[in-house]
Structures are given as structure tokens and as C-alpha cells.
Design a protein around this motif. Structure first.
Motif, short mmCIF file in Angstrom:
data_model
loop_
_atom_site.label_atom_id
_atom_site.label_comp_id
_atom_site.label_asym_id
_atom_site.label_seq_id
_atom_site.Cartn_x
_atom_site.Cartn_y
_atom_site.Cartn_z
N HIS A 104 0.83 -1.20 0.00
CA HIS A 104 0.00 0.00 0.00
C HIS A 104 0.87 1.26 0.00
N ALA A 105 2.04 1.15 0.62
CA ALA A 105 2.98 2.29 0.66
C ALA A 105 3.89 2.32 -0.58
N LEU A 106 3.57 1.49 -1.58
CA LEU A 106 4.31 1.39 -2.84
C LEU A 106 5.74 0.87 -2.67
#
Length: 94
Positions: free
Chosen positions: A20-22
Motif C-alpha cells: 500500500h505504501a508502494l
């Protein structure tokens, strides 16, 4: 044993898990390999192969193992499948 389809040559691919935080971490995408026994009408015997689920659907769509092998390019076939193709071609010619 290689993780490669004996009929289509489909193998392992690599890519990334993306959080989700890449954050990106490497991963492997494995082919959906299945051990199957297919019947050859030209040879009147069964053949055990390790193929992908996609290849199994393609074999059924083309009308059986013999028809699939005759249409398939030799570059994608394993050495076992190339031998079977050679036997099928000889059996149909006789």
C-alpha cells in the motif's frame, strides 16, 4: 524438474509485490502446472505430461493431443513432446 509447460513452454515470470505504501519487493509468478495423462489416438496409448492448465484447455479445444502437437511449433515443445510428435507423424503417415 523445471517449472515449464511441456507443450507451450510457459515458464516462471518475475515481477514485484507492491504494498500500500508502494514498497516493491521481487516475487515469482509460477505457472499453473498439472500432471495429466493424455490419450493419443494415433499411437493408441496414453502419455504422461506436466502441462499448464491453459495448455490443457488448448489441447481439448484443438481436438486432442495429436492435433495439438501437429499444429504446435517445435520451439515451444519439450524434448519428450517433440519425440511424441515425431511418433504421431510417423503413425499417421503409415
Amino acid at each position: 524438474m523445471a517449472r515449464r509447460c511441456e507443450l507451450t513452454g510457459k515458464g516462471v515470470m518475475v515481477g514485484n509485490n507492491v504494498s500500500h505504501a508502494l514498497n516493491r519487493t521481487r516475487r515469482r509468478f509460477l505457472p499453473n502446472l498439472v500432471k495429466v495423462t493424455l490419450m493419443s489416438e494415433a499411437l493408441n496409448r496414453s502419455v504422461k505430461l506436466r502441462i499448464s492448465a491453459y495448455a490443457l484447455r488448448s489441447v481439448e479445444h484443438r481436438g486432442g493431443l495429436d492435433a495439438f502437437l501437429l499444429k504446435q511449433n517445435d520451439d515451444t515443445l519439450s524434448t519428450l513432446a517433440q519425440g511424441i510428435k515425431k511418433e504421431v507423424r510417423a503413425a499417421l503417415a503409415a
